[in-house]
Design a protein around this motif. Structure first.
Motif, PDB file in Angstrom:
ATOM      1  N   SER A  75       0.820  -1.212   0.000  1.00 33.66           N
ATOM      2  CA  SER A  75       0.000   0.000   0.000  1.00 33.66           C
ATOM      3  C   SER A  75       0.852   1.260   0.000  1.00 33.66           C
ATOM      4  O   SER A  75       2.041   1.223   0.313  1.00 33.66           O
TER       5      SER A  75
ATOM      6  N   THR B 156       1.176   5.072   1.656  1.00 35.61           N
ATOM      7  CA  THR B 156       0.711   5.780   2.850  1.00 35.61           C
ATOM      8  C   THR B 156       1.415   7.114   3.023  1.00 35.61           C
ATOM      9  O   THR B 156       2.540   7.301   2.556  1.00 35.61           O
ATOM     10  N   THR B 157       0.732   8.011   3.729  1.00 32.99           N
ATOM     11  CA  THR B 157       1.316   9.322   4.036  1.00 32.99           C
ATOM     12  C   THR B 157       1.972   9.324   5.415  1.00 32.99           C
ATOM     13  O   THR B 157       2.570  10.321   5.810  1.00 32.99           O
ATOM     14  N   ARG B 158       1.854   8.214   6.141  1.00 34.06           N
ATOM     15  CA  ARG B 158       2.469   8.222   7.472  1.00 34.06           C
ATOM     16  C   ARG B 158       3.989   8.066   7.341  1.00 34.06           C
ATOM     17  O   ARG B 158       4.492   7.572   6.347  1.00 34.06           O
TER      18      ARG B 158
ATOM     19  N   TYR C 134       5.399  -0.288   3.094  1.00 33.78           N
ATOM     20  CA  TYR C 134       4.540   0.660   2.389  1.00 33.78           C
ATOM     21  C   TYR C 134       5.359   1.406   1.352  1.00 33.78           C
ATOM     22  O   TYR C 134       6.581   1.428   1.421  1.00 33.78           O
TER      23      TYR C 134
ATOM     24  N   PHE D  81       0.066  11.672  -2.527  1.00 33.68           N
ATOM     25  CA  PHE D  81      -1.083  10.794  -2.323  1.00 33.68           C
ATOM     26  C   PHE D  81      -2.321  11.364  -3.017  1.00 33.68           C
ATOM     27  O   PHE D  81      -3.027  10.665  -3.752  1.00 33.68           O
TER      28      PHE D  81
ATOM     29  N   HIS E  76      -8.945   3.381  -0.998  1.00 34.99           N
ATOM     30  CA  HIS E  76      -8.171   4.206  -0.063  1.00 34.99           C
ATOM     31  C   HIS E  76      -8.952   4.439   1.209  1.00 34.99           C
ATOM     32  O   HIS E  76     -10.185   4.359   1.228  1.00 34.99           O
TER      33      HIS E  76
ATOM     34  N   HIS F   9      -8.727   6.622   5.238  1.00 36.24           N
ATOM     35  CA  HIS F   9      -8.069   7.574   6.127  1.00 36.24           C
ATOM     36  C   HIS F   9      -8.137   6.980   7.519  1.00 36.24           C
ATOM     37  O   HIS F   9      -9.211   6.624   7.990  1.00 36.24           O
ATOM     38  N   TYR F  10      -6.984   6.831   8.158  1.00 37.25           N
ATOM     39  CA  TYR F  10      -6.966   6.163   9.460  1.00 37.25           C
ATOM     40  C   TYR F  10      -5.951   6.828  10.375  1.00 37.25           C
ATOM     41  O   TYR F  10      -4.767   6.914  10.040  1.00 37.25           O
TER      42      TYR F  10
ATOM     43  N   HIS G 286      -3.804   9.636   8.849  1.00 47.70           N
ATOM     44  CA  HIS G 286      -3.027   9.349   7.645  1.00 47.70           C
ATOM     45  C   HIS G 286      -3.846   8.625   6.586  1.00 47.70           C
ATOM     46  O   HIS G 286      -4.840   7.977   6.880  1.00 47.70           O
ATOM     47  N   ASP G 287      -3.377   8.792   5.337  1.00 52.53           N
ATOM     48  CA  ASP G 287      -4.041   8.149   4.211  1.00 52.53           C
ATOM     49  C   ASP G 287      -3.333   6.867   3.824  1.00 52.53           C
ATOM     50  O   ASP G 287      -2.100   6.783   3.902  1.00 52.53           O
ATOM     51  N   TYR G 288      -4.129   5.897   3.416  1.00 55.55           N
ATOM     52  CA  TYR G 288      -3.604   4.613   2.961  1.00 55.55           C
ATOM     53  C   TYR G 288      -4.341   4.246   1.672  1.00 55.55           C
ATOM     54  O   TYR G 288      -5.533   4.514   1.554  1.00 55.55           O
TER      55      TYR G 288
END
Lengths: 191, 191
Positions: A37, A39-41, A53, A61, A73, A75-76, A79-81
């Motif tokens: 995946s 991710t933005t984290r 990731y 993203f 996608h 949001h968690y 952050h986005d995944y």
């Protein structure tokens, strides 16, 4: 070359999707390719870009998302995944069975986009609710935080022990109570 | 009649003060009288006024506090707790050794008010930090809340299982992975 399957491995949080996925990946005869995946984290120590990731900026993203480049996608926790679509298609064309380990929400999106009939969808179930509760408890990071705070508080409280006349370790209830009983008897006699 | 002792049983949260107190109260030869606290929190099923707590309104609590009627008091999770002073003195005059099971904060107040030298102060210590962490974890009500929420979410997720072609119970990792491997092989052959 025969096109590979799209395999969705989903199920409730805590059911053990990640562990089952890792076990499946050991079997090379399944010709699986695990979809990594995006991710933005931030990357954590020990992680590698492209392994756990694809680590991207929020701008990258959003750009991929707007271009329709994500199969699903989420949001968690700030952050986005998401699942990069092009790579999934590329690997299926190469004959790999692509494995998506995603939550129920993501799986819903993929099935809506590609059609349920075109996906090998597998739902993992816990043996029981009791067992699921036990697993969720074991990996509750919020709980670990609360407990860490309590322990810090306990350390501050323990630092005040010098204000007290007696200090008794509560190792065993019976012997602890006996020690305190003898303290009270002695003090009552002295007073 | 000889005046009874004022015994403070304190220590960090999670150390087991309540259990030790109950054990001590079984020994009638100690002439203990357990000081029941006053609280503004609601009575819970199974509780009795004057046994677990004296249940009072916030107005009654504030009135007692303003009149100097509390030996110590605390505010904890939206509610007030305190030790009624008059009753403690009355029972000590009657010769009882009065037992206060209070937190470090309350103990500090009592020792400041009466003088450390006039109090039989006992500080309970955990056998180790690891053991304290284990005990705190076992009684973490916030954690129970988080876990209950997660379980509710899991129930909502499990309700979506009918969208999936296959359902596999993750009872044993090995057999679960084998079942999924055979699903993938069959699907790949059929495709």
């Amino acid at each position: 070359m025969k096109k590979g399957l799209l395999v969705i491995l989903s199920g409730p949080s805590g059911v053990g999707k990640g562990t089952v996925r890792q076990e499946l990946m050991k079997d090379s005869s399944l010709h699986l390719w695990y979809s990594v995946s995006m991710t933005t984290r931030a990357m954590r120590p020990g992680e590698e870009n492209g392994r756990e990731y694809y680590f991207v900026t929020p701008e990258e993203f959003q750009k991929t998302l707007k271009e329709g480049g994500l199969l699903e996608h989420n949001h968690y926790v700030d952050h986005d995944y998401g699942t990069p679509k092009a790579k999934v298609e590329e690997m299926r064309q190469k004959g790999y069975n692509v494995l998506l380990e995603i939550d129920v929400n993501g799986a819903e999106q993929v099935m809506a986009a590609l059609g349920k009939e075109n996906v090998c969808s597998i739902f993992l179930l816990p043996p029981s609710f009791e067992e699921l509760a036990r697993r969720i408890k074991g990996r509750c990071t919020e709980c670990d935080k609360v407990i860490a705070e309590r322990l810090e508080q306990a350390k501050r409280e323990i630092a005040k022990q010098s204000d007290y006349r007696y200090h008794v370790v509560n190792n065993d209830l019976d012997s602890c109570a006996k020690t305190i009983a003898s303290i009270i008897r002695k003090e009552a006699a002295n007073d």
